[in-house]
Structure formats: structure tokens, C-alpha cells
Design a protein around this motif. Structure first.
Motif, PDB file in Angstrom:
ATOM      1  N   GLY A 182       3.545  -5.881  14.159  1.00  0.00           N
ATOM      2  CA  GLY A 182       3.969  -4.591  14.688  1.00  0.00           C
ATOM      3  C   GLY A 182       2.953  -3.502  14.432  1.00  0.00           C
ATOM      4  O   GLY A 182       1.895  -3.731  13.850  1.00  0.00           O
ATOM      5  N   ILE A 183       3.318  -2.299  14.909  1.00  0.00           N
ATOM      6  CA  ILE A 183       2.463  -1.121  14.792  1.00  0.00           C
ATOM      7  C   ILE A 183       3.196  -0.099  13.925  1.00  0.00           C
ATOM      8  O   ILE A 183       4.384   0.153  14.158  1.00  0.00           O
ATOM      9  CB  ILE A 183       2.223  -0.477  16.176  1.00  0.00           C
ATOM     10  CG1 ILE A 183       1.714  -1.519  17.174  1.00  0.00           C
ATOM     11  CG2 ILE A 183       1.258   0.697  16.073  1.00  0.00           C
ATOM     12  CD1 ILE A 183       1.736  -1.030  18.616  1.00  0.00           C
ATOM     13  N   TYR A 184       2.510   0.477  12.943  1.00  0.00           N
ATOM     14  CA  TYR A 184       3.112   1.563  12.159  1.00  0.00           C
ATOM     15  C   TYR A 184       3.087   2.848  12.997  1.00  0.00           C
ATOM     16  O   TYR A 184       2.007   3.334  13.314  1.00  0.00           O
ATOM     17  CB  TYR A 184       2.357   1.782  10.851  1.00  0.00           C
ATOM     18  CG  TYR A 184       2.701   0.771   9.779  1.00  0.00           C
ATOM     19  CD1 TYR A 184       2.038  -0.447   9.708  1.00  0.00           C
ATOM     20  CD2 TYR A 184       3.690   1.032   8.838  1.00  0.00           C
ATOM     21  CE1 TYR A 184       2.356  -1.379   8.736  1.00  0.00           C
ATOM     22  CE2 TYR A 184       4.017   0.098   7.854  1.00  0.00           C
ATOM     23  CZ  TYR A 184       3.343  -1.099   7.808  1.00  0.00           C
ATOM     24  OH  TYR A 184       3.662  -2.024   6.852  1.00  0.00           O
ATOM     25  N   PRO A 185       4.243   3.405  13.328  1.00  0.00           N
ATOM     26  CA  PRO A 185       4.249   4.597  14.180  1.00  0.00           C
ATOM     27  C   PRO A 185       3.906   5.883  13.420  1.00  0.00           C
ATOM     28  O   PRO A 185       3.471   6.865  14.015  1.00  0.00           O
ATOM     29  CB  PRO A 185       5.681   4.662  14.695  1.00  0.00           C
ATOM     30  CG  PRO A 185       6.507   3.909  13.710  1.00  0.00           C
ATOM     31  CD  PRO A 185       5.602   2.931  13.029  1.00  0.00           C
ATOM     32  N   LEU A 186       4.122   5.877  12.111  1.00  0.00           N
ATOM     33  CA  LEU A 186       3.880   7.052  11.274  1.00  0.00           C
ATOM     34  C   LEU A 186       3.122   6.581  10.048  1.00  0.00           C
ATOM     35  O   LEU A 186       3.253   5.430   9.661  1.00  0.00           O
ATOM     36  CB  LEU A 186       5.203   7.611  10.734  1.00  0.00           C
ATOM     37  CG  LEU A 186       6.183   8.340  11.616  1.00  0.00           C
ATOM     38  CD1 LEU A 186       7.400   8.709  10.796  1.00  0.00           C
ATOM     39  CD2 LEU A 186       5.537   9.599  12.148  1.00  0.00           C
ATOM     40  N   ALA A 187       2.377   7.497   9.416  1.00  0.00           N
ATOM     41  CA  ALA A 187       1.769   7.147   8.141  1.00  0.00           C
ATOM     42  C   ALA A 187       2.916   6.885   7.170  1.00  0.00           C
ATOM     43  O   ALA A 187       3.819   7.703   7.050  1.00  0.00           O
ATOM     44  CB  ALA A 187       0.906   8.294   7.645  1.00  0.00           C
ATOM     45  N   SER A 188       2.900   5.730   6.524  1.00  0.00           N
ATOM     46  CA  SER A 188       4.000   5.403   5.619  1.00  0.00           C
ATOM     47  C   SER A 188       3.541   4.334   4.643  1.00  0.00           C
ATOM     48  O   SER A 188       2.521   3.695   4.860  1.00  0.00           O
ATOM     49  CB  SER A 188       5.208   4.910   6.414  1.00  0.00           C
ATOM     50  OG  SER A 188       5.035   3.572   6.798  1.00  0.00           O
TER      51      SER A 188
ATOM     52  N   ARG B 255       0.855  -1.190   0.000  1.00  0.00           N
ATOM     53  CA  ARG B 255       0.000   0.000   0.000  1.00  0.00           C
ATOM     54  C   ARG B 255       0.891   1.240   0.000  1.00  0.00           C
ATOM     55  O   ARG B 255       1.975   1.231   0.580  1.00  0.00           O
ATOM     56  CB  ARG B 255      -0.872   0.038   1.253  1.00  0.00           C
ATOM     57  CG  ARG B 255      -1.953  -1.020   1.278  1.00  0.00           C
ATOM     58  CD  ARG B 255      -2.861  -0.808   2.490  1.00  0.00           C
ATOM     59  NE  ARG B 255      -4.031  -1.679   2.418  1.00  0.00           N
ATOM     60  CZ  ARG B 255      -4.054  -2.918   2.901  1.00  0.00           C
ATOM     61  NH1 ARG B 255      -2.984  -3.406   3.508  1.00  0.00           N
ATOM     62  NH2 ARG B 255      -5.129  -3.668   2.791  1.00  0.00           N
ATOM     63  N   THR B 256       0.422   2.298  -0.654  1.00  0.00           N
ATOM     64  CA  THR B 256       1.243   3.508  -0.699  1.00  0.00           C
ATOM     65  C   THR B 256       1.110   4.305   0.588  1.00  0.00           C
ATOM     66  O   THR B 256       2.004   5.052   0.941  1.00  0.00           O
ATOM     67  CB  THR B 256       0.855   4.402  -1.886  1.00  0.00           C
ATOM     68  OG1 THR B 256      -0.555   4.542  -1.877  1.00  0.00           O
ATOM     69  CG2 THR B 256       1.303   3.782  -3.197  1.00  0.00           C
ATOM     70  N   LYS B 257      -0.021   4.140   1.288  1.00  0.00           N
ATOM     71  CA  LYS B 257      -0.129   4.859   2.556  1.00  0.00           C
ATOM     72  C   LYS B 257      -0.887   4.041   3.592  1.00  0.00           C
ATOM     73  O   LYS B 257      -2.033   3.658   3.376  1.00  0.00           O
ATOM     74  CB  LYS B 257      -0.801   6.217   2.353  1.00  0.00           C
ATOM     75  CG  LYS B 257      -0.547   7.121   3.541  1.00  0.00           C
ATOM     76  CD  LYS B 257      -0.831   8.569   3.244  1.00  0.00           C
ATOM     77  CE  LYS B 257      -0.462   9.419   4.440  1.00  0.00           C
ATOM     78  NZ  LYS B 257      -0.878  10.804   4.268  1.00  0.00           N
ATOM     79  N   ILE B 258      -0.204   3.805   4.688  1.00  0.00           N
ATOM     80  CA  ILE B 258      -0.814   3.107   5.810  1.00  0.00           C
ATOM     81  C   ILE B 258      -0.892   4.128   6.943  1.00  0.00           C
ATOM     82  O   ILE B 258       0.089   4.824   7.202  1.00  0.00           O
ATOM     83  CB  ILE B 258       0.055   1.894   6.193  1.00  0.00           C
ATOM     84  CG1 ILE B 258      -0.070   0.835   5.089  1.00  0.00           C
ATOM     85  CG2 ILE B 258      -0.347   1.331   7.549  1.00  0.00           C
ATOM     86  CD1 ILE B 258       0.795  -0.371   5.298  1.00  0.00           C
ATOM     87  N   PRO B 259      -2.058   4.241   7.613  1.00  0.00           N
ATOM     88  CA  PRO B 259      -2.154   5.273   8.651  1.00  0.00           C
ATOM     89  C   PRO B 259      -1.317   4.933   9.892  1.00  0.00           C
ATOM     90  O   PRO B 259      -1.049   3.756  10.152  1.00  0.00           O
ATOM     91  CB  PRO B 259      -3.650   5.282   8.988  1.00  0.00           C
ATOM     92  CG  PRO B 259      -4.136   3.932   8.617  1.00  0.00           C
ATOM     93  CD  PRO B 259      -3.305   3.481   7.442  1.00  0.00           C
ATOM     94  N   ALA B 260      -0.928   5.954  10.634  1.00  0.00           N
ATOM     95  CA  ALA B 260      -0.238   5.740  11.903  1.00  0.00           C
ATOM     96  C   ALA B 260      -1.164   4.956  12.811  1.00  0.00           C
ATOM     97  O   ALA B 260      -2.371   5.191  12.828  1.00  0.00           O
ATOM     98  CB  ALA B 260       0.121   7.078  12.539  1.00  0.00           C
ATOM     99  N   GLY B 261      -0.614   4.008  13.550  1.00  0.00           N
ATOM    100  CA  GLY B 261      -1.419   3.223  14.479  1.00  0.00           C
ATOM    101  C   GLY B 261      -1.948   1.924  13.896  1.00  0.00           C
ATOM    102  O   GLY B 261      -2.560   1.135  14.606  1.00  0.00           O
ATOM    103  N   ALA B 262      -1.688   1.693  12.595  1.00  0.00           N
ATOM    104  CA  ALA B 262      -2.141   0.443  11.982  1.00  0.00           C
ATOM    105  C   ALA B 262      -1.354  -0.719  12.570  1.00  0.00           C
ATOM    106  O   ALA B 262      -0.155  -0.614  12.790  1.00  0.00           O
ATOM    107  CB  ALA B 262      -1.965   0.496  10.474  1.00  0.00           C
TER     108      ALA B 262
END
Lengths: 248, 320
Positions: A182-188, A166-173
Motif C-alpha cells: 500500500g501507499i502511506y497517505p499521510l506522514a505517520s 519507523r517513527t515517521k514515514i513520509p506521505a507517498g511511501a
């Protein structure tokens, strides 16, 4: 596999250029090796040896940045070796904290949950029960600010990464990528299977401690309803801690 | 108008940088900071600032700006075609600007990154101890962003007295010897040199490597002879120091720079010594590098000599 290599012997020191050195404790990913990295790191944080500027703990080694104008390489290695031998892995065990992280699983919060369940011949509820059923050790932080490399994902829910990230995963996913979770800490951008979303921000530049946890801490996920998620989100917005910390 | 400059055109990539945001690598923060550290220091010293104050780092093409107050400024690093109100403006010396003056910095003729320091410094609050811009995390500098046209950058005034006399760095002391496109870089082998075959190490230490256009503040990506590993290019992820030369599966080396990720899972064949890092920062796509190994002991000696040289430069300016 030399499973226990490094867990009893003295660490190996390697120079990384002129002002960094690496202290290596082993060649496999194992909690007892990582505990020795954490123990030496904790000892350095508590009382930095003369000339040491910064450390980066990772799975099996500790990167130490130092000032070669203040301390000689040989002397520093000797000091770190003595500390490490004296320390063993005791200190890390004493400093252990577990962060309980609320997660709303499935639906719009984790669109890949059905895939993860189908891939592993489980129901969604079983995936959630397995994912929330273990404490995960934070082996190291890296990649993004506050991104935790967690160990201990149950084999029953290992799931390959997406073929098209995905081109953008929200923070907290919250996601699963192969044998990792794991948890994405930043939108990335990212290629992990998203199974849920947490209102907790592992990285918040405006918080007193911008990064929530450290290597050596543990994470436990707790399933919450969409309604509770909304309430917790509102609290998080207001600057309240929506995670729980258990010591020991 | 308060003391400030207005950005008329930002150039290709202009960011605020200082000595870097150290102390947070364990949490995953790249330190960022000026790619050419000695050039940044000299720019500050020329205008009477302390050497580690934030400056503007311009990449390949410089900015145009209007001064909204009288001030002194200095440019160092890459040779960029600069004009103040249309008149040529020399680098490596203190320059004066009056309110309403326009500075136009063109493209880099030699080198890649130019630095602009202003007497008194920029009025920016540090984030986690540093004003360095981290574009990836949107942190530091001017809201974590590169400059854009119309930005008004406030300057620190009053208070910090700026240099009244003009200072100039003599040619032989300038740091542009690396700007001629074909350079030798010294490095210490390791931490994972044992992952490579003897042939692979020989290739790395003899073949010329060309800088690719994919190079950026994260890393200088090189292409040339493929470096042979014994048994794959992956390791258990560990810490990445500034100047580490990573070799991923392509067999092509990448020198990890200011915006590098803090940890990574590729083998690291060598680490560039600190005194040579700023030469790498000035390489443009198409330039070539060759690597030479020095012993770790020798590297530490060279490091100490380098720090002494930087301190002496600072002392010379104070005495000026």
C-alpha cells in the motif's frame, strides 16, 4: 474455509447499537464477496434509501448509519436486502477504474528494497517487475484518510513487517507489510518495508476530491526513474494530476 | 481590535468542536466532533447560537482568555472552577463579558470535558463540511491544532444577533447526572457477540470497569475482569460505529469515541446507545462503569425519545 459463503445467499443484517447496522456478505476475504459490498454501496450512493445517512464499505460487510427517527430497522433491512439481491455484483464491475500510480523504487526512495529482494531470493529488478505486474483491488479504505487496503500482492514478494517500526514515514511511501502492499497517505509511524515512493498524494485536503480513489477501484504501480519522479513531483506540486485513470 | 478572544493559557487540551465531520468515514476520516454532544448544544442555545455551531471543548483543565470585545458566553459540561475577572462564574447560564475581561477556567471538579460557547460563534471556515478539529489528521478547527497561549480566535460578527436576555438551565434539566464517577451504561450486544463465550458475556455485563488514564477522544479504555472470547479476538476488519465496544487480545474493553479509527480488526462485543455516550465523555481516569444490555428495539425507542428531548430543549430556548 467456506470460500464462497455469502456470494450467492442473501446477506446477514446485524444491528450496531441504535443507529447503525452491518450488512454482512461473508466471512472470508474474497473479491466476489467484496464486489457485493461494493455493489450495494454503489446503489446506496446513487440513490440513498430514506433515512440512510452514511456507509462504510469494508472487506466483507457494509456499515450503514441511519436515522431511526426516519426509518424502522426492519423496513430498512428489507429494502437493503431487496436492493442487494437485485444488484448482485454487477454495478461494481461497471464502475471499475484503475489508477496507474508512478513509483520510484529502491535507493533513497525505498530503502528496504534490498531486504525485500534478499528475503525472497530475488533481484531488486525482479521485485519491481512483480510489484508492478498486477492490478490491486482496493478492498476498503480506513486507518488513515485515503489508506487503501489492497488485495492481490504476489506471494513471491510477501515480506514480514519491520521488528522496530519507523517513527515517521513520509506521505507517498510505498511499502510491503506481510501479505499487504500500500501507499502511506499521510506522514505517520509505520512498520512496513519501504520499497519506493510516489509523487501521488492519495489524500490531499486542498484537492477538489480530497481522496483519490474508492473501495472497488484498482491500483497499478508503474516504475519511474529518479529523474521522472522529480519531474512528476514538480507537476504534482503545481496541482497537476500525475496519475492516470483507466476505465473498464 | 476585531471581535476576538486572546488565549492566555490553553488548558490541557482545548479544541474547537462541532457536531462532527460526517460523510467521509468511507475514506478513512474519523468524524471527530464534541464528545459530549448535548452539553455542546446547550452551550450554544444559551448564547443564542444554533445548536450545532462550533464551541471550545476543554479537557480536565480549562483555558484562560481575554475578551477583546463585548459578548455573551456560556459554559456547560464538566464543572470547572471558572472565574470572570476573579469572580466566580456560574455554568449553564448566559454570561456577559466586556472588552478586556478575563475568563479563567480551572480544573474539572466533576466530569472531564467542559464546553465554552460564545454568542455569534467562532469565525472559522469549515473543512469538508465541519469545523471539528481532528488532531490526528491536522484538520479542521484552528489549523487542525489544539489551542496554545497567544492564539487570537476571531469571532463571527456582526450579523448573528446574540441573546439579549439571560437564559439559565434549571438544575434538574442539566446533564451532569453522570459526573459522579460510578455509572451504568446501556448497550446493545453485537455486532460480534457470538465471538465471546457465555462466561465472557456475563463478565462484560456484570463486572465494574475502571477508566484508565490512556483514555482519550479516540476511545475510553477500560480495565477490569478479562472478557473471554471463544476463538481469538481478531476479525476481518470492518466498520466501527460510534460507541462500539472493542475487545482486543487483552480482553479489556475499549469504547470507541469521536476520534476513533473508521475500521478495525478487533471483535466488538456491544455498542453503547447514543443517549448514554455523553456520560462516557465525562468519565475521568479512575471512574468506574458497568454495562447493561438492552434489546436493539428498546435502544431505538430510547434513541427516538432522546432526539425528541433534544428538539424540545431547542424549542424551549427559541420560545424563551
Amino acid at each position: 474455509m467456506e470460500a464462497k459463503q455469502g456470494s450467492a445467499s442473501s446477506p446477514v443484517f446485524k444491528p450496531c447499537g441504535d443507529c447503525n447496522l452491518s450488512v454482512c456478505f461473508g466471512t472470508v476475504i474474497a473479491p466476489e464477496i467484496n464486489a457485493r459490498v461494493a455493489a450495494l454501496n454503489a446503489s446506496i450512493q446513487e440513490k440513498p434509501p430514506h433515512g440512510v445517512l452514511e456507509t462504510v464499505p469494508t472487506y466483507t460487510s457494509l456499515l450503514v448509519r441511519y436515522d431511526p427517527c426516519k426509518v424502522s430497522y426492519d423496513k430498512l433491512c428489507e429494502r437493503l436486502r431487496r436492493r442487494s439481491d437485485a444488484q448482485g455484483s454487477k454495478a461494481a464491475a461497471a464502475a471499475k477504474r484503475t489508477f496507474v500510480i508512478p513509483v520510484c523504487y529502491g535507493g533513497a526512495f525505498g530503502e528496504d528494497l534490498p531486504f525485500v529482494a534478499a528475503h525472497n531470493n530475488l533481484t531488486e529488478a525482479e521485485v519491481i517487475a512483480i510489484h508492478t505486474g498486477t492490478d490491486y483491488l482496493i478492498y476498503m479504505l480506513g486507518f488513515l484518510p485515503g489508506f487503501a487496503y489492497l488485495g492481490g500482492l504476489d506471494k513471491r514478494i510477501h515480506t514480514p513487517r519491520l521488528t522496530n517500526p519507523r517513527t515517521k514515514i513520509p506521505a507517498g511511501a510505498v511499502g510491503i507489510g506481510g501479505e499487504q502492499t500500500g501507499i502511506y497517505p499521510l506522514a505517520s509511524p509505520g512498520g512496513w518495508q519501504l520499497i519506493g515512493q510516489t509523487p501521488v498524494r492519495p489524500y490531499d485536503p486542498n484537492r477538489k476530491e480530497p481522496i483519490l480513489y474508492q473501495a472497488g477501484d484498482r491500483i497499478r504501480f508503474r516504475a519511474v526513474s529518479a529523474q521522472e519522479y522529480a519531474e512528476l513531483s514538480a507537476q504534482a506540486e503545481a496541482g497537476k494530476a500525475v496519475w492516470e485513470v483507466r476505465n473498464g | 481590535m476585531a471581535d476576538s478572544i486572546t488565549v492566555l493559557a490553553p488548558g490541557l487540551l482545548t479544541t474547537l468542536q462541532d457536531a462532527g465531520r460526517y460523510g467521509y468515514q468511507a475514506s478513512g476520516f474519523s468524524p471527530a466532533g464534541a464528545m459530549d454532544y448535548p452539553a455542546m448544544r446547550t452551550a450554544n442555545l444559551l448564547v443564542g447560537n444554533s445548536p450545532d455551531m462550533p464551541v471550545l471543548e476543554m479537557t480536565l483543565a480549562g483555558l484562560s482568555c481575554e475578551f477583546n470585545c463585548d459578548c455573551v458566553f456560556a459554559m456547560t459540561g464538566a464543572r470547572m472552577d471558572a472565574k470572570l475577572n476573579g469572580r466566580p462564574c456560574k455554568r449553564y447560564r448566559t454570561q456577559r463579558a466586556a472588552e478586556g475581561d478575563v475568563l479563567t477556567v480551572g480544573s474539572a471538579l466533576l466530569g472531564c470535558r467542559g464546553y465554552l460557547a460564545i454568542g455569534g460563534g467562532f469565525d472559522v471556515s469549515p473543512v469538508m463540511g465541519s469545523c471539528a478539529t481532528s488532531l490526528k489528521f491536522g484538520l479542521g478547527g484552528f489549523d487542525g491544532k489544539k489551542l496554545s497561549a497567544g492564539d487570537v480566535l476571531k469571532l463571527q460578527t456582526p450579523g448573528v444577533p446574540y441573546r439579549k436576555r439571560t437564559a439559565k438551565v434549571p438544575w434538574h434539566l442539566r446533564k451532569d447526572r453522570s459526573y459522579f464517577g460510578d455509572i451504568h451504561i446501556r448497550c446493545v450486544l453485537g455486532p460480534q457477540e457470538e465471538a465471546f463465550t457465555a462466561e465472557g458475556l456475563r463478565t462484560f455485563l456484570s463486572a465494574p470497569y475502571k477508566v484508565t488514564p490512556a483514555s482519550d477522544r479516540m476511545g475510553i479504555k477500560l480495565e477490569g475482569a478479562q472478557i473471554e472470547a471463544k476463538d481469538g479476538y481478531d476479525i476481518i476488519s470492518d466498520g466501527i460505529a460510534m460507541g462500539c465496544v472493542q475487545v482486543p487480545a487483552s480482553g479489556m474493553p475499549i469504547v470507541m469515541m469521536a476520534d476513533r479509527q473508521t475500521t478495525g480488526g478487533y471483535t466488538k462485543i456491544a455498542t453503547v446507545i447514543t443517549p448514554d455516550l455523553h456520560h462516557l465523555a465525562q468519565l475521568k481516569p479512575g471512574d468506574t462503569v458497568t454495562f447493561h444490555a438492552v434489546s436493539a428495539d428498546e435502544a431505538r425507542k430510547l434513541y427516538r425519545a432522546y432526539i425528541q428531548k433534544l428538539r424540545k430543549e431547542e424549542y424551549d430556548f427559541l420560545r424563551f
